[in-house]
Design a protein around this motif. Structure first.
Motif, PDB file in Angstrom:
ATOM      1  N   ASN A   1     -45.852  34.057   4.942  1.00 20.73           N
ATOM      2  CA  ASN A   1     -44.911  35.171   5.075  1.00 20.73           C
ATOM      3  C   ASN A   1     -44.763  35.614   6.526  1.00 20.73           C
TER       4      ASN A   1
ATOM      5  N   ASP B   1     -42.422  33.216   8.006  1.00 24.72           N
ATOM      6  CA  ASP B   1     -41.103  33.475   7.430  1.00 24.72           C
ATOM      7  C   ASP B   1     -40.458  34.687   8.100  1.00 24.72           C
ATOM      8  N   ASP B   2     -41.241  35.738   8.356  1.00 25.90           N
ATOM      9  CA  ASP B   2     -40.726  36.929   9.051  1.00 25.90           C
ATOM     10  C   ASP B   2     -40.258  36.565  10.464  1.00 25.90           C
TER      11      ASP B   2
ATOM     12  N   LEU C   1     -43.688  26.510   9.932  1.00 30.66           N
ATOM     13  CA  LEU C   1     -43.730  26.898   8.521  1.00 30.66           C
ATOM     14  C   LEU C   1     -43.896  25.670   7.631  1.00 30.66           C
TER      15      LEU C   1
ATOM     16  N   LEU D   1     -37.844  25.078   0.229  1.00 31.45           N
ATOM     17  CA  LEU D   1     -37.726  25.256   1.672  1.00 31.45           C
ATOM     18  C   LEU D   1     -36.803  24.188   2.246  1.00 31.45           C
TER      19      LEU D   1
ATOM     20  N   LEU E   1     -31.167  31.981   2.633  1.00 27.96           N
ATOM     21  CA  LEU E   1     -31.999  33.175   2.726  1.00 27.96           C
ATOM     22  C   LEU E   1     -31.659  34.237   1.699  1.00 27.96           C
TER      23      LEU E   1
ATOM     24  N   GLY F   1     -36.137  36.701   3.233  1.00 29.94           N
ATOM     25  CA  GLY F   1     -36.338  35.466   3.972  1.00 29.94           C
ATOM     26  C   GLY F   1     -36.409  34.302   3.004  1.00 29.94           C
ATOM     27  N   LEU F   2     -37.033  33.224   3.423  1.00 28.01           N
ATOM     28  CA  LEU F   2     -37.165  32.050   2.557  1.00 28.01           C
ATOM     29  C   LEU F   2     -38.237  32.246   1.504  1.00 28.01           C
ATOM     30  N   ILE F   3     -39.258  33.030   1.857  1.00 26.65           N
ATOM     31  CA  ILE F   3     -40.394  33.238   0.967  1.00 26.65           C
ATOM     32  C   ILE F   3     -40.365  34.674   0.459  1.00 26.65           C
TER      33      ILE F   3
END
Length: 92
Positions: A22, A25-26, A47, A70, A84, A88-90
């Motif tokens: 995370n 991801d941020d 990532l 991903l 997104l 985000g992605l996660i």
């Protein structure tokens, strides 16, 4: 959790790794918002490397439902932007 990296396959990740993921991801989200292509490319690579390092690859013939998808390492900033969510992605 089962994670798919587009174009590569699936890995099984323990939930305990998501704090580290995370953070990346941020960082990726911030770089995308700034339009920082170089930072985006580095962080996306970091990532995906973390997912590969921390996860256990599933056999190629395994067909498990992916809980997280991903982008591939060569995905463009715009392609990732389309993937997104607000998190985000996660998620989380």
């Amino acid at each position: 959790m089962i994670v798919r990296i587009m174009g590569e396959g699936q890995v099984k990740l323990a939930d305990s790794h998501f704090t580290e993921l995370n953070k990346l991801d941020d960082d990726l989200l911030a770089q995308m918002e700034e339009g920082d292509e170089d930072g985006f490319r580095r962080t996306l690579g970091a990532l995906l490397d973390a997912v590969r390092r921390l996860g256990e690859p599933l056999p190629d013939d395994s067909l498990e439902p992916s809980e997280l998808i991903l982008p591939s390492p060569d995905a463009s900033l715009n392609e990732v932007r389309e993937m997104l969510s607000d998190d985000g992605l996660i998620p989380g």
